[in-house]
Motif scaffolding. Structure first.
Motif: not given
Length: 402
Positions: A260-272, A274-285
Motif C-alpha cells: 500500500p505504500e508503494t504499489g510498484f508490483i502485484g504478486f499472487h501465489s496459489e497451488g496448481s 493439475g501440475r503439482m506446482i506452487s504457481d506464482n504470478f507477478a504484474i508490474m508496469g
C-alpha cells in the motif's frame, strides 16, 4: 438428539472458506515479496532524488523532450526594441508503459527435496532479481540513446566532460541542475583506482558510489560498454508506474497483493494441482525514464578532435526463409536520431568517419535481409545527417533453402 457416532469425523470438519494457517503463510509470503521489492526500488529512487512515482494509465506513451532556441543579446540601445528569445520544446514518442505479466512455478519435487522454505526462498529471490532486470534493462537502453555525444582522449576527461556537458545543457535550458548521476563500466573504474579500496553500495541491483569524480552518484555496471561514460542531471529522471492493484482487475477475479505504500508490483501465489506446482504470478508496469534525451551525455574514450570511426561487432546467421540472413549487432544506437544503414556486396565496403551513407539500404535492427552466401554486409551507424559514426562488416550466412 443426533447420534454423534453416526455423524463421524465430519462433525469436526472446518467450515468452508476458513482462513487457516496455510492461507496466512501464503499471504505473508506475498506481502514479503511486494514489500521487499518496493523498498529496494524506493532506495534507488531516493538516491536519484525522485520523490515519488508518477502514475500512468496502461498503454500511455512515454515521450522525450528536446529544447531548441537561442538567447538573444540583451545589449540594446535606449529606446530600441528588445529582441525576443524563442524556445520550443519538441516531443517524440520513445516507448509505451504497460502492465507486464510474469509467472514462475515451484514444483512439488523441489519442495520435497529442499523443503518449503529453501525452495520458495531461492526461487522468489531469483524471480525478484529477474523482475528488477526488466526495469533496469529498459533504463539502460534509454541511457545508451543519449544524443549529447562526444569523444575524449582519456577516461578521466570523459567523466569530466560528461558532467560538464549535461550541466551546460540544463543551463542553456534555464533549468537548475540538482545533481549529476554518471554510469561507467566496472572494469574502467578498477583500472582507474588500481589497488585502492572502494566501497560500493547496492540499491535495486544498481551498484554505486557517492561523490566520486565530480558526480553526485556514480553507477558502476558491466551493462555500460568499456571506455564509455554516460551522465545526466538527477532532475532529468522520473519514475512512472501502472497501478497493479487496479480495482478493475479485482472485479475480474484477478486479485494481487500490493504494497500500500508503494504499489510498484502485484504478486499472487496459489497451488496448481493439475501440475503439482506452487504457481506464482507477478504484474508490474515500471519505468525509470529521462525526460530530455539531449540531456544525456554519451562520451566515448579514444576519439580525438578529428573523430575516428567507431567499431560495430556484427554477426550473421541463416534467416528463417531461403536466401535470407539474420544480422545481430552487439552495440545499440548511440542516439535515437541515429539509424542503421548497410551495403551488401561481394567484398567489404571501406567506411571512413563522416562518410555519407544516405543512399545505402536502411535496416530496422531486426528484420532479416535477403543476401547471397559469402557476400559481405557492411553495417554503419549514421547520424541524422547520414554521416557514418561507427561501422562493422560480416561475411554473410544465408538460409540455403530446400
Amino acid at each position: 438428539m443426533h447420534d454423534i457416532r453416526r455423524l463421524g469425523l465430519q462433525v469436526f470438519a472446518a467450515p468452508n472458506n476458513l482462513t487457516g494457517e496455510a492461507q496466512i503463510q501464503v499471504k505473508a509470503r506475498e506481502i514479503d515479496f511486494v514489500t521487499s521489492f518496493g523498498k529496494n526500488l524506493q532506495a534507488l529512487l531516493d538516491i536519484l532524488g525522485i520523490t515519488r512515482m508518477i502514475r500512468k494509465e496502461n498503454g500511455s506513451e512515454l515521450k522525450t523532450k528536446t529544447v531548441k532556441g537561442t538567447l538573444k543579446s540583451g545589449e540594446v540601445g535606449e529606446g530600441e526594441e528588445i529582441p525576443m528569445s524563442q524556445y520550443t520544446v519538441e516531443e517524440q514518442t520513445f516507448d509505451k508503459i504497460k502492465i507486464e505479466k510474469y509467472r514462475k512455478g515451484v514444483s512439488l519435487e523441489a519442495i520435497a527435496d529442499k523443503g518449503y522454505e529453501a525452495a520458495v526462498q531461492d526461487t522468489d529471490e531469483e524471480f525478484k532479481s529477474d523482475l528488477r532486470n526488466v526495469v533496469s534493462d529498459k533504463f539502460y537502453k534509454q541511457l545508451m540513446a543519449g544524443s549529447l555525444v562526444g569523444h575524449e582522449s582519456t577516461w578521466q576527461m570523459a567523466v569530466a566532460m560528461a558532467i560538464g556537458k549535461v550541466k551546460d545543457k540544463f543551463k542553456k535550458m534555464k533549468r537548475t541542475v540538482t545533481g549529476v548521476a554518471a554510469w561507467v563500466n566496472t572494469l574502467d573504474v578498477y583500472k582507474y583506482v588500481g589497488a585502492a579500496d572502494i566501497t560500493l553500495q547496492t540499491a535495486f541491483g544498481f551498484e554505486y558510489m557517492k561523490n566520486f569524480l565530480g558526480a553526485d552518484v556514480v553507477f558502476i555496471s558491466s551493462e555500460i560498454p568499456e571506455n564509455v561514460v554516460i551522465a545526466t542531471p538527477l532532475n532529468n529522471m522520473v519514475a512512472y508506474y501502472v497501478d497493479p492493484g487496479d480495482s478493475e482487475f479485482a472485479k475480474a477475479g484477478l486479485v494481487f497483493t500490493t504494497d500500500p505504500e508503494t504499489g510498484f508490483i502485484g504478486f499472487h501465489s496459489e497451488g496448481s494441482y493439475g501440475r503439482m506446482i506452487s504457481d506464482n504470478f507477478a504484474i508490474m508496469g515500471l519505468r525509470l525514464f529521462c525526460e530530455y534525451l539531449d540531456a544525456i551525455a554519451y562520451i566515448s574514450v579514444g576519439g580525438s578532435d578529428t573523430q575516428t570511426l567507431g567499431t560495430l561487432n556484427v554477426t550473421s546467421e541463416a534467416g528463417s526463409e531461403a536466401g535470407t540472413t539474420k544480422l545481430t549487432v552487439k552495440e545499440q544506437l548511440m542516439s535515437m536520431r541515429n539509424c542503421w544503414k548497410y551495403k551488401d556486396a561481394a567484398a567489404a565496403t571501406a567506411v571512413t568517419y563522416g562518410m555519407d551513407v544516405k543512399n545505402w539500404s536502411k535496416w530496422d535492427g531486426e528484420s532479416e535481409i535477403t543476401s547471397t552466401a559469402g557476400h559481405h554486409i557492411t553495417l554503419v551507424e549514421c547520424d541524422q545527417n547520414y554521416k557514418a559514426v561507427r561501422s562493422g562488416d560480416v561475411t554473410v550466412t544465408v538460409n540455403p533453402g530446400a
